[in-house]
Enzyme design. Structure first.
Site, PDB file in Angstrom:
ATOM      1  N   ASP A   1     -12.212  -2.950  11.299  1.00 28.84           N
ATOM      2  CA  ASP A   1     -11.605  -1.730  11.835  1.00 28.84           C
ATOM      3  C   ASP A   1     -12.690  -0.803  12.386  1.00 28.84           C
ATOM      4  O   ASP A   1     -12.407   0.007  13.269  1.00 28.84           O
ATOM      5  CB  ASP A   1     -10.725  -1.003  10.796  1.00 28.84           C
ATOM      6  CG  ASP A   1     -11.376  -0.829   9.440  1.00 28.84           C
ATOM      7  OD1 ASP A   1     -12.282  -1.613   9.084  1.00 28.84           O
ATOM      8  OD2 ASP A   1     -10.967   0.094   8.715  1.00 28.84           O
TER       9      ASP A   1
ATOM     10  N   ASP B   1       0.862  -1.186   0.000  1.00 22.31           N
ATOM     11  CA  ASP B   1       0.000   0.000   0.000  1.00 22.31           C
ATOM     12  C   ASP B   1       0.897   1.233   0.000  1.00 22.31           C
ATOM     13  O   ASP B   1       2.129   1.125  -0.043  1.00 22.31           O
ATOM     14  CB  ASP B   1      -0.978  -0.019   1.185  1.00 22.31           C
ATOM     15  CG  ASP B   1      -2.320   0.605   0.791  1.00 22.31           C
ATOM     16  OD1 ASP B   1      -2.317   1.767   0.375  1.00 22.31           O
ATOM     17  OD2 ASP B   1      -3.347  -0.083   0.891  1.00 22.31           O
TER      18      ASP B   1
ATOM     19  N   TYR C   1     -16.162  -4.847   8.019  1.00 25.86           N
ATOM     20  CA  TYR C   1     -14.862  -4.202   8.159  1.00 25.86           C
ATOM     21  C   TYR C   1     -14.603  -4.102   9.668  1.00 25.86           C
ATOM     22  O   TYR C   1     -15.224  -3.294  10.365  1.00 25.86           O
ATOM     23  CB  TYR C   1     -14.868  -2.823   7.498  1.00 25.86           C
ATOM     24  CG  TYR C   1     -14.398  -2.839   6.052  1.00 25.86           C
ATOM     25  CD1 TYR C   1     -14.616  -3.961   5.245  1.00 25.86           C
ATOM     26  CD2 TYR C   1     -13.724  -1.755   5.483  1.00 25.86           C
ATOM     27  CE1 TYR C   1     -14.188  -3.986   3.922  1.00 25.86           C
ATOM     28  CE2 TYR C   1     -13.299  -1.771   4.158  1.00 25.86           C
ATOM     29  CZ  TYR C   1     -13.533  -2.884   3.389  1.00 25.86           C
ATOM     30  OH  TYR C   1     -13.107  -2.913   2.087  1.00 25.86           O
TER      31      TYR C   1
ATOM     32  N   HIS D   1      -2.909   3.026  -4.604  1.00 21.90           N
ATOM     33  CA  HIS D   1      -2.304   2.533  -3.354  1.00 21.90           C
ATOM     34  C   HIS D   1      -0.845   2.105  -3.554  1.00 21.90           C
ATOM     35  O   HIS D   1      -0.420   1.073  -3.048  1.00 21.90           O
ATOM     36  CB  HIS D   1      -3.128   1.370  -2.782  1.00 21.90           C
ATOM     37  CG  HIS D   1      -4.447   1.828  -2.211  1.00 21.90           C
ATOM     38  ND1 HIS D   1      -4.555   2.398  -0.975  1.00 21.90           N
ATOM     39  CD2 HIS D   1      -5.702   1.806  -2.735  1.00 21.90           C
ATOM     40  CE1 HIS D   1      -5.847   2.705  -0.748  1.00 21.90           C
ATOM     41  NE2 HIS D   1      -6.546   2.365  -1.802  1.00 21.90           N
TER      42      HIS D   1
ATOM     43  N   TRP E   1      -8.409  -3.626   8.331  1.00 27.77           N
ATOM     44  CA  TRP E   1      -7.509  -2.545   7.874  1.00 27.77           C
ATOM     45  C   TRP E   1      -6.864  -1.943   9.114  1.00 27.77           C
ATOM     46  O   TRP E   1      -7.539  -1.695  10.114  1.00 27.77           O
ATOM     47  CB  TRP E   1      -8.307  -1.502   7.090  1.00 27.77           C
ATOM     48  CG  TRP E   1      -8.981  -2.102   5.891  1.00 27.77           C
ATOM     49  CD1 TRP E   1     -10.290  -2.491   5.792  1.00 27.77           C
ATOM     50  CD2 TRP E   1      -8.372  -2.412   4.639  1.00 27.77           C
ATOM     51  NE1 TRP E   1     -10.528  -3.026   4.542  1.00 27.77           N
ATOM     52  CE2 TRP E   1      -9.380  -2.992   3.815  1.00 27.77           C
ATOM     53  CE3 TRP E   1      -7.087  -2.278   4.121  1.00 27.77           C
ATOM     54  CZ2 TRP E   1      -9.130  -3.417   2.510  1.00 27.77           C
ATOM     55  CZ3 TRP E   1      -6.842  -2.696   2.818  1.00 27.77           C
ATOM     56  CH2 TRP E   1      -7.857  -3.259   2.021  1.00 27.77           C
ATOM     57  N   THR E   2      -5.571  -1.666   9.043  1.00 28.75           N
ATOM     58  CA  THR E   2      -4.839  -1.441  10.295  1.00 28.75           C
ATOM     59  C   THR E   2      -4.341  -0.018  10.518  1.00 28.75           C
ATOM     60  O   THR E   2      -3.427   0.196  11.308  1.00 28.75           O
ATOM     61  CB  THR E   2      -3.642  -2.412  10.382  1.00 28.75           C
ATOM     62  OG1 THR E   2      -2.786  -2.161   9.261  1.00 28.75           O
ATOM     63  CG2 THR E   2      -4.084  -3.855  10.393  1.00 28.75           C
ATOM     64  N   GLU E   3      -4.932   0.979   9.826  1.00 24.63           N
ATOM     65  CA  GLU E   3      -4.445   2.350  10.058  1.00 24.63           C
ATOM     66  C   GLU E   3      -4.433   2.687  11.552  1.00 24.63           C
ATOM     67  O   GLU E   3      -3.506   3.333  12.035  1.00 24.63           O
ATOM     68  CB  GLU E   3      -5.333   3.365   9.329  1.00 24.63           C
ATOM     69  CG  GLU E   3      -5.208   3.346   7.814  1.00 24.63           C
ATOM     70  CD  GLU E   3      -6.242   2.456   7.145  1.00 24.63           C
ATOM     71  OE1 GLU E   3      -6.708   1.483   7.784  1.00 24.63           O
ATOM     72  OE2 GLU E   3      -6.571   2.723   5.975  1.00 24.63           O
TER      73      GLU E   3
ATOM     74  N   ASP F   1      -8.582  -1.014  -6.217  1.00 26.45           N
ATOM     75  CA  ASP F   1      -9.508  -0.086  -5.562  1.00 26.45           C
ATOM     76  C   ASP F   1      -8.942   1.331  -5.522  1.00 26.45           C
ATOM     77  O   ASP F   1      -7.729   1.525  -5.593  1.00 26.45           O
ATOM     78  CB  ASP F   1      -9.779  -0.551  -4.113  1.00 26.45           C
ATOM     79  CG  ASP F   1      -8.504  -0.654  -3.294  1.00 26.45           C
ATOM     80  OD1 ASP F   1      -7.467  -1.064  -3.861  1.00 26.45           O
ATOM     81  OD2 ASP F   1      -8.519  -0.324  -2.095  1.00 26.45           O
ATOM     82  N   GLU F   2      -9.829   2.275  -5.390  1.00 16.01           N
ATOM     83  CA  GLU F   2      -9.488   3.653  -5.030  1.00 16.01           C
ATOM     84  C   GLU F   2      -8.256   4.190  -5.779  1.00 16.01           C
ATOM     85  O   GLU F   2      -7.256   4.536  -5.174  1.00 16.01           O
ATOM     86  CB  GLU F   2      -9.248   3.736  -3.508  1.00 16.01           C
ATOM     87  CG  GLU F   2     -10.476   3.366  -2.705  1.00 16.01           C
ATOM     88  CD  GLU F   2     -10.217   3.351  -1.204  1.00 16.01           C
ATOM     89  OE1 GLU F   2     -11.115   3.725  -0.447  1.00 16.01           O
ATOM     90  OE2 GLU F   2      -9.111   2.940  -0.769  1.00 16.01           O
TER      91      GLU F   2
HETATM   92  C1  ACM Z   1     -10.926  -1.002   0.319  1.00 14.16           C
HETATM   93  O1  ACM Z   1     -11.445  -0.964   1.438  1.00 14.16           O
HETATM   94  N1  ACM Z   1     -10.375   0.079  -0.206  1.00 14.16           N
HETATM   95  C2  ACM Z   1     -10.910  -2.210  -0.464  1.00 14.16           C
END
Ligand code: ACM
Length: 546
Positions: A412, A178, A410, A249, A460-462, A318-319
């Site tokens: 997180d 990422d 999710y 990413h 997701w680990t932010e 993604d994104e």
């Molecule tokens: C994602 O949560 N951007 C796949």
């Protein structure tokens, strides 16, 4: 007996009889069960102190392992059965995987201490007499770990493989790259990890937080680490799906090799691995050179993840913000050359290239649901994260789908509304909300629903800086998720959450304690699980979606 996930059929002896193990039980391992027998000796042996020597030829064991592939014809290859009677316990699997799941149930029947790595002194062991017949609802029962935002050292990943196996989950999706870090050694491009695997500092909390953690963060898996992870998972019938996220990413890769970025728009040589969270506009340049570079990455990756471990390779997708491509003369020239439909067409050209490239090598591409936007080749599959819509569209178009809608699974996202939740982000998604998650959307025809391979919870680990924070966000909700994807459940509103909660309280929290999991206690975070003063970004006022 407080089993989680609850089995299809379990008939306990009405008289409450039990089988009591002597001090030195023997193991009878039938043909083809050697792999499971090795694990039973190693893991049950550690917990109990037994050495589990082989039973004599033709003799039954206190523990007997047997394969019955014919059971798989009706119930699927992961089906298993358990019989405990006055002679001992027999585990029967339609395959080695089925037999391995039987072993996981056996541990639960033995009690929480069966998850320890050494026996409490004087512990004696017994089992309730029972007949169990069980098989999973879905073949893809996954957890995604984002090891890019915060690195999870190798021993942590091995531990997570144990944890997901204990819950009869069978896919570990590793988000390996990422903007904030590149986590896998690629020998032909050493700077991906020399430069790309660490950052000087990190935003502390959600990106709305004014705080910074002014210490370097980093780490990566060597190729031998990956081979070890993959082999360890395979022994436990867990498939590891690697993800290399393109074309967005990608700032960590661009920081390592500036020529991968849009050099005619930004001075990519000035970019470092990103220290902040969010969607990043520094994306890959849509050139042949960049595609060749990533073919090199995927060539090494395919060697590390053999097809029999995972036919699927995740390419992200993604994104990917398009501003740089809009501003780049090189990207605009590519649009004309390729005859594609603007910047969105460039993105789908990129993904389609790897779709074909992977298919030629006997692999299947999987990507986040944005990859649907350009149309996909036949074998490609979709991880549906922006709700169910992408998954529905993909399944209707004949693609396989893994459901992981962000508003439901999710992990997180915060699990309670209180002030005490550490760095609270996203929606409140309680244990009960996750228990009522349904992977197959209502009204989907049976034929289309057959395209839903299963579901996956994404971590997701932010806002998870270490293993304890990952545990806190993941558990106990992963136990609820496991029951959703393994057990055949009624419609969400009809599910017996009270039964699940009772089993959690009676046994499963104690199992997690024995496993050393830093879960969120039902009463809320313990003082050291809080992060007072570190801002999250709660989303208010949205009802959970059943
Ligand atoms: C994602 O949560 N951007 C796949």
């Amino acid at each position: 007996m407080d089993l989680i996930p609850v089995p299809r059929v379990a008939r306990f002896d009405e008289g409450g009889r039990r089988y009591a193990f002597g001090p030195d039980p023997v193991l009878a391992a039938g043909p083809g069960t050697e792999g499971v027998a090795r694990l039973v000796r190693r893991e049950l042996g550690a917990a109990t102190g037994w050495s589990l020597p082989p039973a004599g030829p033709g003799a039954a064991g206190d523990v007997t392992l047997r394969l019955a592939p014919e059971d798989g014809e009706r119930l699927g290859s992961e089906a298993y059965g358990i019989t405990v009677d006055a002679t001992g316990v027999e585990l029967v699997g339609a395959s080695e995987a089925g037999l391995f799941w039987a072993f996981q149930t056996l541990r639960q029947l033995l009690g929480p201490d069966a998850y320890r790595k050494a026996p409490p002194p004087g512990r004696v062991w017994s089992l309730p007499c029972v007949r169990i017949a069980d098989s999973p609802r879905f073949g893809w029962r996954g957890l995604m770990l984002d090891v890019a935002r915060h690195f999870m050292p190798k021993d942590g990943v091995l531990r997570y493989i144990d944890l997901i196996a204990a819950h009869k989950l069978n896919v570990l999706h590793l988000h390996l790259t990422d903007d904030q870090g590149w986590r896998v050694e690629i020998k032909r491009y050493p700077k991906l990890t020399e430069v790309g695997a660490w950052r000087a500092r990190s935003r502390w909390g959600h990106r709305a937080s004014p705080l910074w953690k002014e210490t370097p963060h980093g780490g990566f898996y060597t190729q031998d680490d990956i081979r070890e992870i993959v082999a360890y998972a395979a022994e436990r019938h867990v498939r590891v799906v690697p993800e290399i996220d393109v074309p967005g990413h990608s700032q960590a890769a661009i920081a390592a090799y500036p020529e991968l970025g849009n050099t005619d728009v930004v001075d990519t040589s000035a970019l470092a691995v990103w220290d902040d969270w969010g969607i990043n506009e520094n994306v890959l340049a849509p050139t042949e050179a960049v595609v060749r570079f990533y073919e090199g990455v995927f060539e090494e990756l395919l060697e590390l993840f053999p097809v029999e471990v995972s036919p699927f390779v995740h390419v992200g997708g993604d994104e990917c913000p398009k501003e740089q491509w809009r501003a780049s003369a090189i990207a605009q020239e590519r649009i004309r050359e390729l005859g594609v439909d603007g910047e969105d067409g460039l993105q789908s050209w990129f993904i389609r290239h790897f779709d074909g490239w992977l298919a030629k090598r006997g692999r299947r591409l999987i990507g986040w649901d944005e990859i649907l936007e350009g149309g996909l080749a036949d074998g490609a599959a979709v991880s549906s994260w922006r709700g169910y819509a992408g998954g529905i569209a993909a399944a209707e178009a004949g693609h396989d789908v893994v459901m992981c809608p962000q508003e439901q699974v999710y992990l997180d996202h915060r699990q309670a509304g209180g002030e005490d939740e550490p760095m609270p982000i996203g929606y409140v998604r309680t244990l009960e909300d996750v228990y009522r998650f349904e992977p197959v959307p209502p009204k989907m025809s049976e034929e289309v629903a057959a395209r839903v391979l299963g579901a996956q919870a994404n971590v997701w680990t932010e806002v998870m800086e270490d293993r304890g924070r990952v545990d806190y966000q993941t558990f106990p909700r992963l136990a609820a998720f496991a029951e959703v994807v393994w057990s055949r459940q009624p419609a969400p509103e009809e599910r017996d959450f009270a039964s699940f909660e009772r089993r959690m309280a009676a046994a499963h929290y104690a199992r997690l304690d024995a496993l050393g999991v830093d879960y969120r206690p039902p009463g809320g975070p313990l003082p050291w699980q809080r992060r007072p003063g570190v801002l999250g970004r709660p989303i208010e006022g949205e009802p959970p979606i059943a």
